[in-house]
Design a protein around this motif. Structure first.
Motif, PDB file in Angstrom:
ATOM      1  N   ALA A 160       0.859  -1.189   0.000  1.00  0.00           N
ATOM      2  CA  ALA A 160       0.000   0.000   0.000  1.00  0.00           C
ATOM      3  C   ALA A 160       0.892   1.236   0.000  1.00  0.00           C
ATOM      4  O   ALA A 160       2.040   1.199   0.462  1.00  0.00           O
ATOM      5  N   LEU A 161       0.343   2.333  -0.516  1.00  0.00           N
ATOM      6  CA  LEU A 161       0.994   3.636  -0.457  1.00  0.00           C
ATOM      7  C   LEU A 161       0.349   4.428   0.670  1.00  0.00           C
ATOM      8  O   LEU A 161      -0.883   4.487   0.768  1.00  0.00           O
ATOM      9  N   VAL A 162       1.169   5.051   1.518  1.00  0.00           N
ATOM     10  CA  VAL A 162       0.669   5.800   2.663  1.00  0.00           C
ATOM     11  C   VAL A 162       1.054   7.269   2.514  1.00  0.00           C
ATOM     12  O   VAL A 162       2.227   7.590   2.265  1.00  0.00           O
ATOM     13  N   LEU A 163       0.069   8.183   2.656  1.00  0.00           N
ATOM     14  CA  LEU A 163       0.318   9.613   2.575  1.00  0.00           C
ATOM     15  C   LEU A 163      -0.169  10.288   3.859  1.00  0.00           C
ATOM     16  O   LEU A 163      -1.314  10.083   4.264  1.00  0.00           O
ATOM     17  N   THR A 164       0.712  11.105   4.437  1.00  0.00           N
ATOM     18  CA  THR A 164       0.362  11.828   5.664  1.00  0.00           C
ATOM     19  C   THR A 164       0.599  13.328   5.494  1.00  0.00           C
ATOM     20  O   THR A 164       0.948  14.031   6.441  1.00  0.00           O
ATOM     21  N   SER A 165       0.398  13.832   4.296  1.00  0.00           N
ATOM     22  CA  SER A 165       0.748  15.218   3.979  1.00  0.00           C
ATOM     23  C   SER A 165      -0.100  16.235   4.736  1.00  0.00           C
ATOM     24  O   SER A 165      -1.245  15.972   5.102  1.00  0.00           O
ATOM     25  N   LEU A 166       0.481  17.408   4.932  1.00  0.00           N
ATOM     26  CA  LEU A 166      -0.227  18.540   5.512  1.00  0.00           C
ATOM     27  C   LEU A 166      -1.219  19.113   4.506  1.00  0.00           C
ATOM     28  O   LEU A 166      -2.303  19.571   4.856  1.00  0.00           O
ATOM     29  N   TYR A 167      -0.840  19.079   3.244  1.00  0.00           N
ATOM     30  CA  TYR A 167      -1.724  19.489   2.151  1.00  0.00           C
ATOM     31  C   TYR A 167      -1.186  18.911   0.846  1.00  0.00           C
ATOM     32  O   TYR A 167       0.014  18.654   0.707  1.00  0.00           O
ATOM     33  N   GLU A 168      -2.060  18.678  -0.100  1.00  0.00           N
ATOM     34  CA  GLU A 168      -1.717  18.179  -1.433  1.00  0.00           C
ATOM     35  C   GLU A 168      -2.776  18.671  -2.404  1.00  0.00           C
ATOM     36  O   GLU A 168      -3.971  18.479  -2.169  1.00  0.00           O
ATOM     37  N   ALA A 169      -2.357  19.311  -3.479  1.00  0.00           N
ATOM     38  CA  ALA A 169      -3.334  19.781  -4.461  1.00  0.00           C
ATOM     39  C   ALA A 169      -3.776  18.655  -5.389  1.00  0.00           C
ATOM     40  O   ALA A 169      -4.967  18.466  -5.630  1.00  0.00           O
ATOM     41  N   TRP A 170      -2.820  17.908  -5.931  1.00  0.00           N
ATOM     42  CA  TRP A 170      -3.152  16.815  -6.848  1.00  0.00           C
ATOM     43  C   TRP A 170      -1.936  15.905  -6.970  1.00  0.00           C
ATOM     44  O   TRP A 170      -1.210  15.953  -7.968  1.00  0.00           O
ATOM     45  N   PRO A 171      -1.665  15.083  -5.967  1.00  0.00           N
ATOM     46  CA  PRO A 171      -0.438  14.279  -5.957  1.00  0.00           C
ATOM     47  C   PRO A 171      -0.398  13.234  -7.071  1.00  0.00           C
ATOM     48  O   PRO A 171      -1.221  12.309  -7.105  1.00  0.00           O
ATOM     49  N   THR A 172       0.563  13.378  -7.958  1.00  0.00           N
ATOM     50  CA  THR A 172       0.713  12.447  -9.076  1.00  0.00           C
ATOM     51  C   THR A 172       0.955  11.026  -8.593  1.00  0.00           C
ATOM     52  O   THR A 172       0.570  10.063  -9.260  1.00  0.00           O
ATOM     53  N   VAL A 173       1.569  10.876  -7.409  1.00  0.00           N
ATOM     54  CA  VAL A 173       1.879   9.550  -6.903  1.00  0.00           C
ATOM     55  C   VAL A 173       0.611   8.721  -6.691  1.00  0.00           C
ATOM     56  O   VAL A 173       0.634   7.490  -6.803  1.00  0.00           O
ATOM     57  N   ILE A 174      -0.519   9.378  -6.404  1.00  0.00           N
ATOM     58  CA  ILE A 174      -1.772   8.630  -6.258  1.00  0.00           C
ATOM     59  C   ILE A 174      -2.193   8.050  -7.606  1.00  0.00           C
ATOM     60  O   ILE A 174      -2.654   6.898  -7.694  1.00  0.00           O
ATOM     61  N   LEU A 175      -2.041   8.833  -8.676  1.00  0.00           N
ATOM     62  CA  LEU A 175      -2.354   8.312 -10.013  1.00  0.00           C
ATOM     63  C   LEU A 175      -1.420   7.152 -10.355  1.00  0.00           C
ATOM     64  O   LEU A 175      -1.841   6.168 -10.974  1.00  0.00           O
TER      65      LEU A 175
END
Length: 391
Positions: free
Chosen positions: A287-302
């Motif tokens: 799985a990919l885990v993201l804990t960002s404070l903010y993200e506009a459109w993270p390419t890594v999710i795509l």
């Protein structure tokens, strides 16, 4: 007359998500019959101008970095060269806010239409107080650029509806101006050229026989890597066995390594450094885990959607919520390590496999809409409207 020539203006050329998306757009526009040029204002950190004839770097002789007077000289040279190229273009696209200043000056003289490309969420960025990333002066100047200068451009391309609304709200606008358009980030699978630097070490961790969770991003305040470490500790407390891999580097490396060494879960936490091609590692992650404070459109999710890798992310402003679609394409959690660990535990549970398959399949369908063959039509239509002065 239809648009035939585009000029893309970059600040520092790194292979960040926004720059990679811009390169995808350049390639897709060329396939559609448009002539594309690129200009790097400050530093070409990946030497793209040396291997891609479409790119120019007018400050090559001045080198990288430098004092404030040298950077001012670079800016003047960049404006001059941008003006020269803008006169030959139908539209200029500023890929990032710093390059928008250079492009705006050049376009005001050449009278070439300018499009600013917004890859950030205003409300999200404001979560970082002045002085939390670099110096107070630099952060203040960046804030003026992001929140005051860019919104004044009549033509803006946004990566998401939420990013567009947040900027309109920040400027106290009742509605989004007609020249501000939400356009899909073009996704091209496997656009990395370099070999993976961490795949062999990752395979050694995977050979331990436990699920491997991946944190992929800069070691910086925005990514909240410390929450990922705390989530790993919470998952261990819940009795769920898993390995955690951190891929990336950044200004907070020392603090990260200290926290890693002091963690109660340190035997399950692995830092593999940066990787010019993380896609093979992502493809093998549980799985990919993201804990960002903010993200506009993270390419890594795509990227994860395309590879069929489940995504577990904080519900931060604003991209993950829109991309994960109210839990339809992944796990969206409250912004705290316990909630993140609970979602990972659910994903790794015996009944989680079937649900993960369902959500990742929905993710594959979502990413299809961002492939060039489907997404380029919206860009071409916007280009024609801007060039014709219809906004």
């Amino acid at each position: 007359m239809a648009v035939r020539k585009l000029l893309f203006v970059f600040d520092n050329m790194d292979l960040t998500g926004s720059h990679r998306v811009a390169l995808n757009l350049m390639d897709a526009a060329a396939d559609a019959g448009l002539t594309c040029r690129g200009l790097v204002c400050m530093n070409d950190n990946i030497r793209l101008s040396e291997r891609d004839h479409r790119f120019s770097w007018p400050n090559a002789a001045l080198g990288r970095g430098g004092s404030l007077p040298l950077k001012a000289l670079k800016a003047v040279c960049a404006v001059w060269q941008t003006w020269r190229l803008a006169r030959q273009a139908d539209i200029v696209i500023a890929v990032c806010p710093p390059s928008a200043v250079v492009a705006s000056i050049a376009c005001s003289v050449s009278r070439t239409p300018l499009i600013g490309w917004v890859h950030y969420d205003v409300e999200g960025r404001r979560r970082e107080p002045v002085g939390s990333t670099t110096s107070r002066l630099r952060d203040w100047m960046q804030d003026r650029l992001y929140y005051s200068f860019v919104p004044r451009l009549p033509h803006l391309a946004f990566v998401s509806d939420a990013a567009s609304r947040s900027m309109a709200k920040g400027r106290r606008r009742r509605s989004v101006p007609p020249g501000w358009q939400v356009l899909p980030n073009l996704f091209v699978a496997g656009c990395f050229e370099e070999a993976s630097a961490s795949l062999e070490r990752f395979e050694g961790i995977k050979a331990l026989g436990e699920p491997v969770l991946l944190f992929l991003g800069r070691l910086a305040h925005q990514k909240r890597w410390e929450d990922t470490i705390r989530a790993a500790e919470e998952l261990q407390r819940l009795g769920v066995r898993a390995q955690w891999v951190f891929l990336g580097d950044g200004p907070q490396r020392s603090a990260f390594l200290n926290m890693l060494a002091a963690s109660s879960a340190r035997d399950r936490l692995h830092w593999l450094g940066s990787d010019p091609n993380p896609r093979p590692v992502l493809a093998r992650a549980s799985a990919l885990v993201l804990t960002s404070l903010y993200e506009a459109w993270p390419t890594v999710i795509l990227e994860a959607f395309d590879l069929g890798v489940p995504v577990v992310s904080y519900d931060c402003p604003s991209g993950p919520s829109e991309m994960l679609g109210n839990q339809e394409r992944g796990w969206l959690t409250s912004e705290n390590p316990k909630s993140l660990a609970a979602a990972v535990a659910e994903l790794l549970s015996p009944g989680g496999t079937e649900e993960a398959c369902r959500r990742t399949e929905a993710g594959r369908s979502f990413v299809d809409a961002h492939r060039p063959e489907k997404a380029m039509a919206a860009w071409l239509n916007y280009f024609d409207h801007v060039h014709a002065g219809r906004f």
